[in-house]
Every structure is written in structure tokens, then in C-alpha cells.
Design a protein around this motif. Structure first.
Motif, PDB file in Angstrom:
ATOM      1  N   THR A 200      35.215  19.627  33.956  1.00  0.00           N
ATOM      2  CA  THR A 200      35.726  21.049  33.973  1.00  0.00           C
ATOM      3  C   THR A 200      34.418  21.776  33.792  1.00  0.00           C
ATOM      4  OG1 THR A 200      35.799  21.428  31.436  1.00  0.00           O
ATOM      5  CG2 THR A 200      37.607  20.535  32.587  1.00  0.00           C
ATOM      6  N   LEU A 201      34.636  23.219  34.237  1.00  0.00           N
ATOM      7  CA  LEU A 201      33.574  24.242  33.946  1.00  0.00           C
ATOM      8  C   LEU A 201      33.039  24.407  32.519  1.00  0.00           C
ATOM      9  CD1 LEU A 201      34.957  27.134  36.358  1.00  0.00           C
ATOM     10  CD2 LEU A 201      33.108  25.558  36.809  1.00  0.00           C
ATOM     11  N   ASN A 202      33.988  24.057  31.826  1.00  0.00           N
ATOM     12  CA  ASN A 202      33.887  23.889  30.106  1.00  0.00           C
ATOM     13  C   ASN A 202      32.985  22.959  29.716  1.00  0.00           C
ATOM     14  OD1 ASN A 202      33.615  25.197  27.379  1.00  0.00           O
ATOM     15  ND2 ASN A 202      35.637  24.570  26.997  1.00  0.00           N
ATOM     16  N   ALA A 203      33.020  21.830  30.567  1.00  0.00           N
ATOM     17  CA  ALA A 203      32.315  20.884  30.076  1.00  0.00           C
ATOM     18  C   ALA A 203      30.949  20.892  30.468  1.00  0.00           C
ATOM     19  CB  ALA A 203      32.812  19.341  30.609  1.00  0.00           C
ATOM     20  N   GLN A 204      30.628  21.413  31.737  1.00  0.00           N
ATOM     21  CA  GLN A 204      29.404  21.736  32.251  1.00  0.00           C
ATOM     22  C   GLN A 204      28.442  22.818  31.175  1.00  0.00           C
ATOM     23  OE1 GLN A 204      28.288  22.196  36.617  1.00  0.00           O
ATOM     24  NE2 GLN A 204      27.730  24.295  36.046  1.00  0.00           N
ATOM     25  N   PHE A 205      29.462  23.965  30.988  1.00  0.00           N
ATOM     26  CA  PHE A 205      28.874  24.809  30.219  1.00  0.00           C
ATOM     27  C   PHE A 205      28.305  24.140  28.555  1.00  0.00           C
ATOM     28  CE2 PHE A 205      29.172  28.047  26.918  1.00  0.00           C
ATOM     29  CZ  PHE A 205      28.162  28.981  26.955  1.00  0.00           C
ATOM     30  N   GLN A 357      21.710  31.637  36.346  1.00  0.00           N
ATOM     31  CA  GLN A 357      21.777  30.283  36.912  1.00  0.00           C
ATOM     32  C   GLN A 357      23.392  29.786  36.596  1.00  0.00           C
ATOM     33  OE1 GLN A 357      19.523  28.973  39.084  1.00  0.00           O
ATOM     34  NE2 GLN A 357      18.540  31.003  38.601  1.00  0.00           N
ATOM     35  N   LEU A 358      23.548  28.609  37.265  1.00  0.00           N
ATOM     36  CA  LEU A 358      25.055  28.188  37.036  1.00  0.00           C
ATOM     37  C   LEU A 358      25.379  27.566  35.500  1.00  0.00           C
ATOM     38  CD1 LEU A 358      25.298  26.401  40.518  1.00  0.00           C
ATOM     39  CD2 LEU A 358      26.491  28.230  40.064  1.00  0.00           C
ATOM     40  N   THR A 359      24.237  27.385  35.077  1.00  0.00           N
ATOM     41  CA  THR A 359      24.311  26.812  33.450  1.00  0.00           C
ATOM     42  C   THR A 359      24.580  27.784  32.525  1.00  0.00           C
ATOM     43  OG1 THR A 359      22.016  26.978  33.485  1.00  0.00           O
ATOM     44  CG2 THR A 359      22.955  24.741  34.091  1.00  0.00           C
ATOM     45  N   GLU A 360      24.621  29.099  32.939  1.00  0.00           N
ATOM     46  CA  GLU A 360      24.413  30.186  31.784  1.00  0.00           C
ATOM     47  C   GLU A 360      25.690  30.597  31.294  1.00  0.00           C
ATOM     48  OE1 GLU A 360      22.058  33.333  32.412  1.00  0.00           O
ATOM     49  OE2 GLU A 360      20.825  32.688  33.791  1.00  0.00           O
ATOM     50  N   ALA A 361      26.999  30.562  32.112  1.00  0.00           N
ATOM     51  CA  ALA A 361      28.227  30.782  31.887  1.00  0.00           C
ATOM     52  C   ALA A 361      29.387  29.785  32.210  1.00  0.00           C
ATOM     53  CB  ALA A 361      28.590  32.464  32.158  1.00  0.00           C
ATOM     54  N   HIS A 362      30.410  29.977  31.861  1.00  0.00           N
ATOM     55  CA  HIS A 362      31.443  28.872  32.403  1.00  0.00           C
ATOM     56  C   HIS A 362      31.695  28.982  33.723  1.00  0.00           C
ATOM     57  CE1 HIS A 362      32.780  29.726  28.012  1.00  0.00           C
ATOM     58  NE2 HIS A 362      32.798  28.396  27.856  1.00  0.00           N
ATOM     59  N   GLU A 363      31.553  30.162  34.251  1.00  0.00           N
ATOM     60  CA  GLU A 363      31.873  30.391  35.676  1.00  0.00           C
ATOM     61  C   GLU A 363      30.682  31.526  36.161  1.00  0.00           C
ATOM     62  OE1 GLU A 363      35.097  32.037  38.763  1.00  0.00           O
ATOM     63  OE2 GLU A 363      35.535  31.992  36.696  1.00  0.00           O
TER      64      GLU A 363
END
Length: 368
Positions: A200-205, A357-363
Motif C-alpha cells: 500500500t502507499l501507507n506501507a511505502q511511506f 520525492q515519492l518517499t516524502e508523503a503517502h501520495e
């Protein structure tokens, strides 16, 4: 249409066309690691090694141009970071980080470059040394997975290989062995061909933003509200985005607070107060579980991180929207604003810009 930095790749003509290429001639390097000479000599050797690579020749012309440009720029800021110590040793600490900022300015202001291509080049310049130093990182897996979200790892290795071969040093074979280990490791952790996918996006964040994050951990999505956080240089169109996308939710605008209290945007001391006022307003919405938009420039990673940490502490889902227009359009839009900023202020902000960058927020959404 295929993008090119320049049609003529002759070195003497590059020096005449770009002052930052001409500067390389005057930048020394440590003879232990770069016995070939100055940065100009090294960069030419790197370009030669890159173009001789069969892997490079197997790429399409656009990918070749992207890598060639990254190689030309990879040491561009040794000119500003190089120093010689009392023992005569030469070093250039931070040259990759600063070089990435310079590469972004050049490819935004001087040579109009498509956003995605530009940011890949910036990423390659920023991390051109990573393949050699990855295993010295505190958390090699996290570093590799994060970088794989920004650049193509085989192309990063190609650049690092050309960088290693384009020098004269005693440990060249050892450097090339390390690059093979880099490939083996990134294959093993699943980010060699493409970024590792998260459930999930939350898992990545969560993985990239928690000190003890576990790569396969999937947290529950228990969000109480959604914060849409805008980012972009002044005059890029953030207010326009709000006007067209506001779904009848509150907007916290730092510009509005400044105008309400007649505060100059360049007044650092009073702008600190403006940010605190905005945070207090945000906390009211966060406690209520109310969605809202945060409208400010947010051009540095640290600035965004402090705010996102606040929002997440109240269990908010954070959508980060970065807005950018081409350089000439940006300057025109600023001049046509009701409250335009001086060019000198815009130049300084462009110099400090760090694209989210893509790591900074949930989306993370890029409107560029």
C-alpha cells in the motif's frame, strides 16, 4: 521529439557554450584517486568510457542522451566544493548534492528539459557515487530502495562504471568489483530492474519514514483526515490549483496570512510567526479530523518534512502536490500576479528548490 542538451558534443565547443564546462579546467583533483588530472580531463574520459560501453550503445538515443548529460554534469560542482588541506590532499565534500541542485537549475532555466527526464538526470548526478559506497551506508537496503524510485539502477551502474574507468588510480579493479556487488545486491533486494513495490502507499511511506521500518510491514490505514499539501515556487499556479480543485474544504494559505497582517514575504523573522499561525490553524482542523489544503511554497525537503511529521502525528493522510511550469511561463505568470516577487528573490528560491520525492508523503503528485 527527442530531447538533447546540445547537438554538438565536441569538447571545445561545449566549453564555449557552457561556462560550467569551461570551469572544469581549473578544478584540481586528488592525485591518489585521480592521477589523470583536473575535472575537465576526468569528465572527458568518463564520457569516452560511457560511449564505448556496449550496454550504453544498446540503449535508445533518448536514454543515451540522458546518461551522456548526467556524465557531463556529474562533477559540475567540484568547482565550488574542492579544497586542499595542509598535507596537499584534495577533496570535494558534498559535490554530488550541490551538483544535483545545479543540474536542476541548468536544465530548467538554460536548456528546457521535460520534467521527468530532468529529474532523472538530477538523480543520476546526485547518486553517481552510490554504487561504490552503498554498503557503507547505515541501512544499505533502504538507501538502494529509495534511490531506485528516482533513477534506473542499471543506468546508475553504467554511469558509476564510466566514472571508475575514466580515471587513473591504483584501486580501479577494486572499484569495478564493488560495482558488480552493487548489481548483485540490488537484484537480491528486488530493485534492479524497477523499484520494489509495496502493498500500500501507507506501507511505502511508513517504511521510508520510520527509523525501525520493516520493508514488508503493512500498517492499518486508520486515517482521520486528508491533508493536501501544495509545493512549488511562487507564481507556478498553486492558487489556481486551489481554485479548480477545492472541494469546499478549508485552505490554509501563508500568503493570505501575510497579507492579512501586512507582512513582507522576504521578512524572515515575521515569516516565522506566519508559519506558526498557520500551524495553529492546522492543528484545529487536525483535531477535528477535518480535511484541508496547505498552500505554501514548501520548496525544501526539511520544510516539508517538519509539516508532514505534524500532520501524520494527528493520523492524517498526506497528499503532496508539486506544481511546476516551464521557466519562461513561470516568470511571466509571476509578473502578472497581483503580488509579484522580485526576480532576485525568485532566483534565490530556484537555487534552493528541492523537488519532492515519492518517499516524502503517502501520495505524491507531479503537475509539471
Amino acid at each position: 521529439m527527442e530531447w538533447k542538451l546540445t547537438a554538438d558534443k565536441d569538447w571545445l565547443k561545449l566549453e564555449k557554450q557552457f561556462s560550467w564546462v569551461a570551469d572544469m579546467q581549473n578544478v584540481p583533483q586528488d592525485p591518489v584517486h585521480h592521477a589523470e588530472g583536473n575535472v575537465a580531463i576526468h569528465t572527458q574520459l568518463v564520457l569516452e568510457q560511457l560511449q564505448q560501453s556496449s550496454d550504453y550503445r544498446g540503449l535508445n538515443r533518448q536514454r543515451q542522451e540522458l546518461l551522456w548529460t548526467a556524465a557531463l554534469l556529474h562533477d559540475v560542482e567540484k568547482r565550488s566544493t574542492t579544497s586542499v588541506d595542509r598535507k596537499g590532499r584534495v577533496s570535494s565534500p558534498g559535490h554530488a548534492r550541490k551538483g544535483a541542485q545545479t543540474a536542476r537549475q541548468i536544465l530548467f532555466r538554460d536548456v528546457e528539459t521535460p520534467f521527468a527526464l530532468r529529474e532523472e538526470i538530477v538523480g543520476l548526478v546526485r547518486y553517481h557515487g552510490l554504487p561504490l559506497w552503498l554498503m557503507d551506508k547505515v541501512d544499505p537496503m533502504r538507501s538502494a530502495l529509495e534511490v531506485s524510485l528516482r533513477v534506473n539502477m542499471p543506468e546508475l551502474k553504467l554511469l558509476a562504471e564510466a566514472d571508475a574507468k575514466g580515471r587513473i588510480c591504483r584501486d580501479q579493479n577494486a572499484l569495478l568489483d564493488v560495482l558488480e556487488l552493487f548489481e548483485l545486491y540490488t537484484r537480491e533486494i528486488g530493485c534492479w530492474y524497477s523499484p520494489r513495490s509495496f502493498a500500500t502507499l501507507n506501507a511505502q511511506f511508513t517504511y521510508f519514514n520510520k527509523a525501525d521500518g520493516y520493508v514488508d510491514y503493512v500498517p492499518f490505514d486508520r486515517f482521520r483526515s486528508k491533508v493536501t499539501m501544495l509545493a512549488g515556487l511562487p507564481g507556478m499556479g498553486k492558487d489556481h490549483y486551489v481554485t479548480n480543485h477545492n472541494e469546499d474544504i478549508p485552505v490554509i494559505s501563508l500568503d493570505d496570512i501575510r497579507r492579512r497582517y501586512s507582512i513582507d514575504p522576504t521578512d524572515r523573522k515575521r515569516n516565522g510567526w506566519v508559519v506558526q499561525q498557520a500551524k495553529e490553524e492546522a492543528k484545529i482542523y487536525l483535531r477535528r479530523g477535518q480535511d484541508f489544503i496547505w498552500n505554501a511554497t514548501n520548496i525544501t525537503t526539511l520544510m516539508r518534512q517538519q509539516l508532514i511529521d505534524l500532520f501524520v502525528s494527528y493520523q492524517a493522510y498526506v497528499k503532496l502536490v508539486y506544481i511546476e511550469k516551464p521557466y519562461s511561463q513561470w516568470r511571466l505568470q509571476n509578473r502578472n500576479r497581483a503580488y509579484p516577487l522580485p526576480d532576485v528573490v525568485l532566483d534565490k528560491m530556484l537555487h534552493n528548490l528541492e523537488v519532492p520525492q515519492l518517499t516524502e508523503a503517502h501520495e505524491v503528485l507531479y503537475l509539471a
